[in-house]
Design a protein around this motif. Structure first.
Motif, PDB file in Angstrom:
ATOM      1  N   VAL A 198       1.207 -36.737 -20.677  1.00 54.08           N
ATOM      2  CA  VAL A 198       0.752 -35.949 -21.813  1.00 54.08           C
ATOM      3  C   VAL A 198      -0.743 -36.179 -22.020  1.00 54.08           C
ATOM      4  CG1 VAL A 198       1.068 -35.501 -24.268  1.00 54.08           C
ATOM      5  CG2 VAL A 198       3.032 -36.190 -22.866  1.00 54.08           C
ATOM      6  N   ILE A 199      -1.498 -35.085 -22.025  1.00 53.08           N
ATOM      7  CA  ILE A 199      -2.934 -35.147 -22.279  1.00 53.08           C
ATOM      8  C   ILE A 199      -3.133 -34.860 -23.764  1.00 53.08           C
ATOM      9  CG2 ILE A 199      -5.201 -34.248 -21.617  1.00 53.08           C
ATOM     10  CD1 ILE A 199      -3.545 -35.424 -19.256  1.00 53.08           C
ATOM     11  N   TYR A 200      -3.699 -35.821 -24.485  1.00 59.67           N
ATOM     12  CA  TYR A 200      -3.852 -35.633 -25.926  1.00 59.67           C
ATOM     13  C   TYR A 200      -5.066 -36.370 -26.474  1.00 59.67           C
ATOM     14  CZ  TYR A 200      -1.972 -40.353 -26.515  1.00 59.67           C
ATOM     15  OH  TYR A 200      -1.779 -41.703 -26.468  1.00 59.67           O
ATOM     16  N   ASP A 201      -5.458 -35.961 -27.665  1.00 59.15           N
ATOM     17  CA  ASP A 201      -6.560 -36.560 -28.391  1.00 59.15           C
ATOM     18  C   ASP A 201      -5.957 -37.473 -29.460  1.00 59.15           C
ATOM     19  OD1 ASP A 201      -8.697 -37.188 -29.990  1.00 59.15           O
ATOM     20  OD2 ASP A 201      -9.416 -35.139 -30.206  1.00 59.15           O
ATOM     21  N   GLU A 202      -6.297 -38.745 -29.432  1.00 57.05           N
ATOM     22  CA  GLU A 202      -5.716 -39.695 -30.377  1.00 57.05           C
ATOM     23  C   GLU A 202      -5.954 -39.285 -31.829  1.00 57.05           C
ATOM     24  OE1 GLU A 202      -6.566 -43.830 -29.575  1.00 57.05           O
ATOM     25  OE2 GLU A 202      -6.528 -43.438 -27.423  1.00 57.05           O
ATOM     26  N   GLU A 203      -7.117 -38.706 -32.113  1.00 58.37           N
ATOM     27  CA  GLU A 203      -7.424 -38.284 -33.485  1.00 58.37           C
ATOM     28  C   GLU A 203      -6.460 -37.198 -33.955  1.00 58.37           C
ATOM     29  OE1 GLU A 203     -11.534 -37.225 -33.850  1.00 58.37           O
ATOM     30  OE2 GLU A 203     -12.191 -39.115 -32.975  1.00 58.37           O
ATOM     31  N   ALA A 204      -6.075 -36.305 -33.054  1.00 60.38           N
ATOM     32  CA  ALA A 204      -5.137 -35.235 -33.405  1.00 60.38           C
ATOM     33  C   ALA A 204      -3.776 -35.827 -33.771  1.00 60.38           C
ATOM     34  CB  ALA A 204      -4.995 -34.250 -32.252  1.00 60.38           C
ATOM     35  N   ILE A 205      -3.359 -36.855 -33.069  1.00 58.68           N
ATOM     36  CA  ILE A 205      -2.074 -37.508 -33.359  1.00 58.68           C
ATOM     37  C   ILE A 205      -2.145 -38.199 -34.715  1.00 58.68           C
ATOM     38  CG2 ILE A 205      -0.419 -39.263 -32.607  1.00 58.68           C
ATOM     39  CD1 ILE A 205      -0.575 -36.703 -30.855  1.00 58.68           C
ATOM     40  N   GLU A 206      -3.259 -38.852 -35.000  1.00 56.57           N
ATOM     41  CA  GLU A 206      -3.412 -39.524 -36.291  1.00 56.57           C
ATOM     42  C   GLU A 206      -3.330 -38.518 -37.434  1.00 56.57           C
ATOM     43  OE1 GLU A 206      -6.973 -41.891 -36.050  1.00 56.57           O
ATOM     44  OE2 GLU A 206      -6.176 -43.022 -34.366  1.00 56.57           O
ATOM     45  N   LYS A 207      -3.906 -37.331 -37.239  1.00 57.44           N
ATOM     46  CA  LYS A 207      -3.852 -36.289 -38.271  1.00 57.44           C
ATOM     47  C   LYS A 207      -2.403 -35.854 -38.513  1.00 57.44           C
ATOM     48  CE  LYS A 207      -8.453 -34.496 -37.503  1.00 57.44           C
ATOM     49  NZ  LYS A 207      -9.233 -33.601 -36.659  1.00 57.44           N
ATOM     50  N   LEU A 208      -1.613 -35.791 -37.458  1.00 55.69           N
ATOM     51  CA  LEU A 208      -0.209 -35.413 -37.597  1.00 55.69           C
ATOM     52  C   LEU A 208       0.531 -36.399 -38.489  1.00 55.69           C
ATOM     53  CD1 LEU A 208       1.148 -34.323 -34.098  1.00 55.69           C
ATOM     54  CD2 LEU A 208       1.175 -32.998 -36.192  1.00 55.69           C
TER      55      LEU A 208
END
Length: 72
Positions: free
Chosen positions: A58-68
């Protein structure tokens, strides 16, 4: 580490289940790869299929996960 990565996918292309806090992506075997928000926060980037041995990176941005997690 005998299992090989089947594919890489952007997290935006995965289906997110808000209730389960889990991302899903179709697997060629007919089931779905899955990875939880908690796993992603812990630095895990491999989604597993419960029905076969395939793995998905999975390619993801850690900041985007934190926002979730904050929006919940």
């Amino acid at each position: 580490m005998g299992s090989s990565i089947y594919d890489e996918v952007e997290i935006e292309d995965m289906e997110f289940n808000e209730e389960l806090k889990t991302f899903f992506f179709p697997c060629p075997c007919g089931d779905r790869f899955q990875i939880t928000v908690d796993e992603l926060i812990d630095g895990e980037d491999i989604a597993r299929c419960p029905s076969c041995s395939l793995l998905l990176r999975v390619i993801y941005d850690e900041e985007a996960i934190e926002k979730l997690t904050e929006s919940g």
